[in-house]
Design an enzyme around this catalytic site. Structure first.
Site, short mmCIF file in Angstrom:
data_model
loop_
_atom_site.label_atom_id
_atom_site.label_comp_id
_atom_site.label_asym_id
_atom_site.label_seq_id
_atom_site.Cartn_x
_atom_site.Cartn_y
_atom_site.Cartn_z
N LYS A 78 0.86 -1.18 0.00
CA LYS A 78 0.00 0.00 0.00
C LYS A 78 0.90 1.23 0.00
O LYS A 78 2.00 1.23 0.54
CB LYS A 78 -0.96 0.00 1.18
CG LYS A 78 -0.38 0.10 2.56
CD LYS A 78 0.06 1.48 3.00
CE LYS A 78 -1.05 2.49 2.81
NZ LYS A 78 -0.49 3.89 3.06
N THR A 115 -9.05 15.48 7.03
CA THR A 115 -10.48 15.73 7.15
C THR A 115 -11.30 14.80 6.26
O THR A 115 -12.52 14.81 6.35
CB THR A 115 -10.80 17.19 6.77
OG1 THR A 115 -10.30 17.45 5.45
CG2 THR A 115 -10.14 18.14 7.74
N ASN A 163 -3.80 16.06 -0.40
CA ASN A 163 -3.02 16.29 0.82
C ASN A 163 -3.48 17.51 1.62
O ASN A 163 -3.13 17.64 2.79
CB ASN A 163 -1.53 16.38 0.47
CG ASN A 163 -0.96 15.00 0.21
OD1 ASN A 163 -0.69 14.26 1.14
ND2 ASN A 163 -0.81 14.65 -1.05
N THR A 220 4.12 6.77 2.65
CA THR A 220 3.74 5.81 3.71
C THR A 220 3.54 4.52 2.92
O THR A 220 2.55 4.33 2.25
CB THR A 220 2.43 6.31 4.31
OG1 THR A 220 2.70 7.62 4.72
CG2 THR A 220 2.03 5.48 5.46
#
Length: 407
Positions: A182, A407, A402, A193
């Site tokens: 991922k 949110t 980003n 990440t």
């Protein structure tokens, strides 16, 4: 030796692997966000972790784990939506609780369970829901759930990343490797990440597996960049359970060792390429070849500097054959460079030679760049070394994703 690529393969493709998923409602609504991956017997294991000095709780836990368990694992538990990073002692306790719950539910030794987390940094883990999810998932392990596991670990990814390969060893046995990854943003070498898990049914020692992983990672996950950011959670894990029944591989430079390494590298590259193709907001997959360098390190440095340049990446988004930005990046990369020897090609069209621009058809060059897969080639003219890296363009989509991430 032969390698067969199984595009629909996944971490449970090799013999003796099962998976399960569960919806713990960590961050996302109405989707599974936890995965278990379990081998039918103990595995040789090796892992590579982020070089970021700010490390998430599961990374610290796993580094200590791999230092004490002799390179033996049997299961992985991974959650998406919460990175469990910058969460203090509560985060460390949550990582341990994930391992303890998994070990108890699966009937395994605690030190045979590896933990991964990915998602938002600095948010407390909803550990009660995660523990309940682990206990529920452990009751539904199945070889058929490998694809679901690849889906469950996604965050800003738009699609699951999975593949497998089958390797015919020179000694006559056949082994398989499967994997999932991922990552779509905060991707840069060492690791990126990014989480990636490779499973195998090959028999080989932890030391040989570790050496193979490091070589394969250099030519795959450590040769990609989306945005130049190295995450707090990056982890690449490989586990091999030996259930293919091959003669154990004791030397990486043996014929069987070389074949296994080729298969592992092929699989790692396919997963790494899938990460780049799914880069946040990306519209182009870009291959950068640098040759003619004095050393591999110089070739890699020049290529990676081009790959992470915002000016280059935005120009390629606009299909602009702006050779000056590429040459500029090479010049400040730190690699040994003589500008008067540099040659640049865009999509096979030569645009610069001897450090000087050539007359070329701008419209034709633009057309060569206005495609989903772009090739940039540079010859430094100083030696024989070469390196290849992969990146994507930089678009408004990356900015939008980003600015809205938390949110």
């Amino acid at each position: 030796m032969s390698i067969t690529i199984l595009n629909e393969g996944n971490p449970t493709t090799p013999s003796g692997w099962r998976a399960a998923t569960w919806d713990c409602a960590i961050k996302y609504q109405q989707r599974d966000d936890l995965a278990l991956l379990v081998s039918d017997q103990p595995c040789s294991a090796a892992a590579i972790f982020t070089t970021n000095r700010v490390k998430a709780a599961p990374v610290r836990y796993d580094q200590d784990l791999m230092a004490r368990n002799g390179g033996i694992l049997q299961a992985l538990v991974v959650n998406a939506g919460n990175a469990n990073a910058c969460t203090g002692s509560a985060g460390a306790a949550a990582a341990l609780a994930m391992a303890q719950t998994s070990a108890q539910a699966l009937g395994l030794a605690l030190d045979h369970v590896f933990v991964m987390s990915t998602g938002t940094i600095g948010v407390p883990m909803p550990i009660e829901r995660i523990v309940a999810g682990i206990e529920a998932a452990a009751k539904r392990l199945d070889q058929a759930h490998g694809f679901a596991a690849a889906q469950a670990i996604m965050t800003t990814d738009t699609r699951p990343k999975h593949a497998a390969v089958r390797v015919a060893l020179p000694s006559g046995s056949t082994v398989s490797l499967g994997g999932m990854a991922k990552g779509a943003g905060m991707i840069h070498p060492n690791m990126a990440t990014l989480l990636a898990v490779i499973t195998s049914d090959a028999a080989l020692s932890p030391a040989v597996l570790d050496a193979a992983l490091r070589q394969a990672a250099e030519l795959s996950f450590n040769s990609i960049s989306i945005d130049g950011d190295t995450s707090t959670n990056d982890t690449l894990l490989v586990m091999a359970n030996g259930m293919a029944g091959n003669q154990p591989i004791e030397q990486l430079d043996s014929p069987d060792g070389a074949a296994f390494l080729a298969g592992l590298t092929t699989l790692c590259q396919r997963l790494a390429h899938a990460v780049v193709r799914d880069g946040e907001g990306a519209t182009r997959f870009i291959t950068i070849n640098v040759r003619g360098a004095q050393s591999y390190a110089d070739a890699k440095l020049a290529a990676m500097t081009i790959a992470k340049s915002p000016l280059v990446k935005t120009a390629l988004y606009g299909a602009d054959p702006n050779w000056g930005r590429v040459l500029c990046a090479i010049g400040y990369s730190g690699a040994e460079v003589d500008p008067e020897r540099v040659i640049l090609d865009f999509g096979g069209m030569r645009v610069l030679e001897g450090g000087l621009p050539l007359p070329f058809d701008e419209a034709a060059a633009t057309a060569l760049l206005d495609v989903p897969q772009v090739l940039i080639e540079a010859d430094l003219g100083l030696g024989e070394a070469a390196a290849t890296v992969w990146t994507c363009d930089l678009t408004e989509g990356y900015i939008q994703i980003n600015t809205e991430y938390r949110t």
